[in-house]
Structure formats: structure tokens, C-alpha cells
Design a protein around this motif. Structure first.
Motif, PDB file in Angstrom:
ATOM      1  N   VAL A 154       1.061  -1.292   0.062  1.00 20.19           N
ATOM      2  CA  VAL A 154       0.003   0.100   0.001  1.00 20.19           C
ATOM      3  C   VAL A 154       0.895   1.190  -0.046  1.00 20.19           C
ATOM      4  O   VAL A 154       0.630   2.102  -0.695  1.00 20.19           O
ATOM      5  CB  VAL A 154      -1.011   0.224   1.255  1.00 20.19           C
ATOM      6  N   ALA A 155       1.823   1.414   0.823  1.00 19.62           N
ATOM      7  CA  ALA A 155       3.021   2.331   0.873  1.00 19.62           C
ATOM      8  C   ALA A 155       3.600   2.646  -0.509  1.00 19.62           C
ATOM      9  O   ALA A 155       3.697   3.842  -0.925  1.00 19.62           O
ATOM     10  CB  ALA A 155       4.026   2.089   1.873  1.00 19.62           C
ATOM     11  N   ALA A 156       3.746   1.549  -1.072  1.00 23.22           N
ATOM     12  CA  ALA A 156       4.644   1.796  -2.381  1.00 23.22           C
ATOM     13  C   ALA A 156       3.540   2.373  -3.382  1.00 23.22           C
ATOM     14  O   ALA A 156       4.124   3.091  -4.228  1.00 23.22           O
ATOM     15  CB  ALA A 156       5.199   0.223  -3.061  1.00 23.22           C
ATOM     16  N   ILE A 157       2.318   1.774  -3.597  1.00 21.16           N
ATOM     17  CA  ILE A 157       1.483   2.194  -4.492  1.00 21.16           C
ATOM     18  C   ILE A 157       1.220   3.938  -4.166  1.00 21.16           C
ATOM     19  O   ILE A 157       1.230   4.485  -4.958  1.00 21.16           O
ATOM     20  CB  ILE A 157       0.157   1.615  -4.472  1.00 21.16           C
ATOM     21  N   ASN A 158       0.868   4.138  -3.090  1.00 23.13           N
ATOM     22  CA  ASN A 158       0.772   5.452  -2.569  1.00 23.13           C
ATOM     23  C   ASN A 158       1.749   6.436  -3.079  1.00 23.13           C
ATOM     24  O   ASN A 158       1.518   7.494  -3.433  1.00 23.13           O
ATOM     25  CB  ASN A 158       0.164   5.777  -1.292  1.00 23.13           C
ATOM     26  N   ALA A 159       3.159   5.859  -2.728  1.00 24.23           N
ATOM     27  CA  ALA A 159       4.113   6.991  -2.966  1.00 24.23           C
ATOM     28  C   ALA A 159       4.151   6.921  -4.548  1.00 24.23           C
ATOM     29  O   ALA A 159       4.776   8.090  -5.056  1.00 24.23           O
ATOM     30  CB  ALA A 159       5.572   5.905  -2.619  1.00 24.23           C
ATOM     31  N   ALA A 160       4.123   5.905  -5.301  1.00 25.65           N
ATOM     32  CA  ALA A 160       3.923   5.972  -6.919  1.00 25.65           C
ATOM     33  C   ALA A 160       2.679   6.924  -7.396  1.00 25.65           C
ATOM     34  O   ALA A 160       2.902   7.599  -8.355  1.00 25.65           O
ATOM     35  CB  ALA A 160       3.681   4.692  -7.348  1.00 25.65           C
ATOM     36  N   ASP A 161       1.733   7.010  -6.404  1.00 34.13           N
ATOM     37  CA  ASP A 161       0.602   8.016  -6.638  1.00 34.13           C
ATOM     38  C   ASP A 161      -0.283   8.010  -8.183  1.00 34.13           C
ATOM     39  O   ASP A 161      -0.153   8.817  -8.804  1.00 34.13           O
ATOM     40  CB  ASP A 161       1.235   9.549  -6.642  1.00 34.13           C
ATOM     41  N   PRO A 162      -0.628   6.685  -8.450  1.00 32.96           N
ATOM     42  CA  PRO A 162      -1.272   6.571  -9.703  1.00 32.96           C
ATOM     43  C   PRO A 162      -2.580   6.999  -9.776  1.00 32.96           C
ATOM     44  O   PRO A 162      -3.034   7.025  -8.769  1.00 32.96           O
ATOM     45  CB  PRO A 162      -1.116   4.973  -9.975  1.00 32.96           C
ATOM     46  N   ASP A 163      -3.022   7.323 -10.885  1.00 36.88           N
ATOM     47  CA  ASP A 163      -4.409   7.622 -10.986  1.00 36.88           C
ATOM     48  C   ASP A 163      -5.436   6.456 -10.893  1.00 36.88           C
ATOM     49  O   ASP A 163      -6.166   6.219 -10.466  1.00 36.88           O
ATOM     50  CB  ASP A 163      -4.880   8.474 -12.161  1.00 36.88           C
ATOM     51  N   LEU A 164      -4.678   5.432 -11.558  1.00 38.20           N
ATOM     52  CA  LEU A 164      -5.581   4.007 -11.911  1.00 38.20           C
ATOM     53  C   LEU A 164      -4.662   2.982 -11.455  1.00 38.20           C
ATOM     54  O   LEU A 164      -3.621   2.925 -11.723  1.00 38.20           O
ATOM     55  CB  LEU A 164      -6.008   3.707 -13.564  1.00 38.20           C
ATOM     56  N   LEU A 165      -5.128   1.999 -10.686  1.00 37.11           N
ATOM     57  CA  LEU A 165      -4.552   0.751 -10.350  1.00 37.11           C
ATOM     58  C   LEU A 165      -5.332  -0.381 -10.957  1.00 37.11           C
ATOM     59  O   LEU A 165      -6.374  -0.725 -10.116  1.00 37.11           O
ATOM     60  CB  LEU A 165      -4.424   0.983  -8.760  1.00 37.11           C
ATOM     61  N   PHE A 166      -4.459  -1.018 -11.618  1.00 36.21           N
ATOM     62  CA  PHE A 166      -5.143  -2.329 -12.307  1.00 36.21           C
ATOM     63  C   PHE A 166      -4.715  -3.360 -11.323  1.00 36.21           C
ATOM     64  O   PHE A 166      -3.470  -3.682 -11.158  1.00 36.21           O
ATOM     65  CB  PHE A 166      -4.752  -2.375 -13.641  1.00 36.21           C
ATOM     66  N   VAL A 167      -5.605  -4.228 -11.007  1.00 42.23           N
ATOM     67  CA  VAL A 167      -5.476  -5.289  -9.926  1.00 42.23           C
ATOM     68  C   VAL A 167      -5.684  -6.629 -10.648  1.00 42.23           C
ATOM     69  O   VAL A 167      -7.005  -6.880 -11.234  1.00 42.23           O
ATOM     70  CB  VAL A 167      -6.252  -5.124  -8.670  1.00 42.23           C
ATOM     71  N   ALA A 168      -4.806  -7.697 -10.698  1.00 38.16           N
ATOM     72  CA  ALA A 168      -5.219  -8.813 -11.332  1.00 38.16           C
ATOM     73  C   ALA A 168      -4.813 -10.041 -10.355  1.00 38.16           C
ATOM     74  O   ALA A 168      -3.508 -10.560 -10.407  1.00 38.16           O
ATOM     75  CB  ALA A 168      -4.258  -9.084 -12.569  1.00 38.16           C
ATOM     76  N   LEU A 169      -5.633 -10.321  -9.504  1.00 36.74           N
ATOM     77  CA  LEU A 169      -5.219 -11.224  -8.468  1.00 36.74           C
ATOM     78  C   LEU A 169      -6.286 -12.556  -8.627  1.00 36.74           C
ATOM     79  O   LEU A 169      -6.272 -13.481  -7.697  1.00 36.74           O
ATOM     80  CB  LEU A 169      -5.534 -10.789  -7.008  1.00 36.74           C
ATOM     81  N   GLY A 170      -6.954 -12.480  -9.680  1.00 35.74           N
ATOM     82  CA  GLY A 170      -8.323 -13.452  -9.646  1.00 35.74           C
ATOM     83  C   GLY A 170      -9.367 -13.304  -8.803  1.00 35.74           C
ATOM     84  O   GLY A 170      -9.409 -12.614  -7.933  1.00 35.74           O
TER      85      GLY A 170
END
Length: 267
Positions: A154-170
Motif C-alpha cells: 500500500v505504501a509503495a502504491i501511494n508513493a507512486a501516486d497513480p490515477d488508476l490501479l489495475f489489479v489482477a489477483l483472480g
């Protein structure tokens, strides 16, 4: 920001409606607002799971957008509500959103599958959409994460600060993951599953004519018979049964009241 897409009920699940372009615009607006939002792509299997499992149904209820991912789901919206609805599949939504994000200067992050799949996705995106801002990628291990690992992701994603987060976990893991991280991740999350492998060029799609005949599930069954046989034969049968039961209840209700049911009645 424009109003979100109107939703219609199908088997007690609210399905978002609109044109594919409407979906792309609404999702990009959620991303630009840095809303901690999430999008589910609903096929027949997902609607049956929502019918059988109240906790999973609640995840769909709370989603900002629920796309009619499967052709039968899109058709059911039209049958029960009198307005034709195009299919908005995750496999089509992913490349459309990437192209639109590149045009608008919005950034994306890919989370899930494997490092090899992610590398192939990034290579294609950089080749076809050089203006696309890829904020980051991460392939978590195929096991439950520890609290520390979850916090680090979560910290890494927020640090990257994307508009869209595509999730592929099934399914249903990706939907559960997105719901659990609403309020923690400052992005619009999208559960797109198999779309990663397709976009990466590691799994072909059927031609458009075959998709229009609703044959995509048979192709996936041929690819992964052991994993998908039970799901498709059981859930597809359940889906048809539940639709028939809803249609019969609607017909009886209309005859009893002397007028057709209201278009927003739950099915």
C-alpha cells in the motif's frame, strides 16, 4: 465531476450502465479525483457468487462501478430494463483506459499476476503508448500476505501516486482486496483479472464474431478445463435458472398488478 453511471439491478446486483466511452470517462474521472474507489467487472460467475454469498454481494454493492463484463450480463440488463446495454469487458476496458490515460496525462499502476506478465505488459504499453505514464508495477506472491507485506504494498502504491490501479489477483480475491483497501489507496482500483495476460500477448482472444455468439467461455474452458469446468457448468446453469426465475416472477407480478413492473425493480 460528472454523475457516476446509472445502475440497474440484475439478480440483486447493481450493474452500471452506459456506453463503453461513458465507462472510460467515469473511471478516469474517479482516478483524476484520487478517489479511493474501485471497479468490478461482473460476469455470470460473479453474479451467481453474489447471489450465494452475501459478503461478496456487499462488495459489489459498495463498488463505485460494476461493469457488465459478460455478454449474458449485458443482455440481461437489456431484457429486464428495456434499454440495450453493450458489454464492457475488462479485456476491452484495460487497453481503452490505457489509451485514454495516455491522452489525458494520467498515470497507471499494474498489480498482480507474475513479473513476466507485467514485463510483457509494460513492453507493449511503451511500444504502443509512449506517452503513457506507468507509475509502477508489482507482482505479489501467490499466497496470503503478512500485515507488514500488505502495508509495504500500500505504501509503495501511494508513493507512486497513480490515477488508476489495475489489479489482477483472480476472482474473488481481487474484489476482496480492493474492498479491503478502499480508504487506504488513493487511486481508482480496477479488478481486471485475465486481462493482464491478454494485454501482454500471452493469451489470445477469440475473434469478435465468436464473442458476439457468447463463445468466449467455451474457449477459456478449453484452455483450463480442470480449473474452470466446475465453475462454468455449475454457475452458468445457476445463472440461467436465476434469470428464468426472475423473469417468471416479473411476469406473474405484471399479471397480478395489471401493469408491467417498474423498470428499477430488483431482479
Amino acid at each position: 465531476m460528472h454523475a457516476l453511471l446509472h445502475k440497474r439491478q440484475v439478480l440483486n446486483t447493481a450493474i452500471s450502465t452506459g456506453t463503453p466511452a461513458d465507462f472510460v470517462d467515469a473511471i478516469l474521472q474517479l482516478g483524476a479525483a484520487r478517489s479511493s474507489a474501485y471497479v468490478c467487472c461482473a460476469n455470470a460467475h460473479m453474479l451467481v457468487e453474489a447471489h450465494r454469498r452475501p459478503a461478496f454481494r456487499q462488495i459489489l454493492v459498495e463498488a463505485n462501478v460494476v461493469t457488465p463484463d459478460g455478454s449474458p450480463v449485458a443482455a440481461a440488463v437489456g431484457w429486464f430494463h428495456g434499454t440495450p446495454q453493450a458489454r464492457v469487458a475488462g479485456m476491452d476496458l484495460l487497453p481503452a483506459l490505457l489509451a485514454a490515460a495516455a491522452e489525458r496525462g494520467q498515470s497507471v499502476y499494474f498489480y498482480g499476476t507474475t513479473a513476466a506478465v507485467l514485463a510483457a505488459m509494460v513492453a507493449r504499453a511503451r511500444r504502443e503508448l509512449p506517452a503513457l505514464r506507468i507509475a509502477g508495477v508489482h507482482a505479489p506472491p501467490f499466497r496470503p500476505l503478512s500485515p507488514a507485506e500488505e502495508e509495504a504494498d500500500v505504501a509503495a502504491i501511494n508513493a507512486a501516486d497513480p490515477d488508476l490501479l489495475f489489479v489482477a489477483l483472480g476472482c474473488p480475491r481481487q474484489e476482496q482486496w480492493m474492498a479491503a483497501h478502499r480508504g487506504q489507496i488513493r487511486a481508482c482500483m480496477l479488478g481486471v483479472g485475465q486481462a493482464f495476460r491478454v494485454y501482454a500477448g500471452l493469451e489470445p482472444r477469440l475473434p469478435v464474431w465468436a464473442r458476439r455468439l457468447w463463445l468466449e467461455w467455451t474457449y477459456r474452458l478449453w484452455q483450463e478445463p480442470r480449473r474452470l469446468a466446475g465453475r462454468y457448468f455449475v454457475t452458468n446453469t445457476w445463472f440461467v435458472y436465476l434469470l428464468a426465475r426472475a423473469a417468471l416472477a416479473r411476469l406473474v407480478s405484471g399479471h397480478t398488478s395489471g401493469s408491467p413492473p417498474h423498470p428499477t425493480n430488483q431482479l
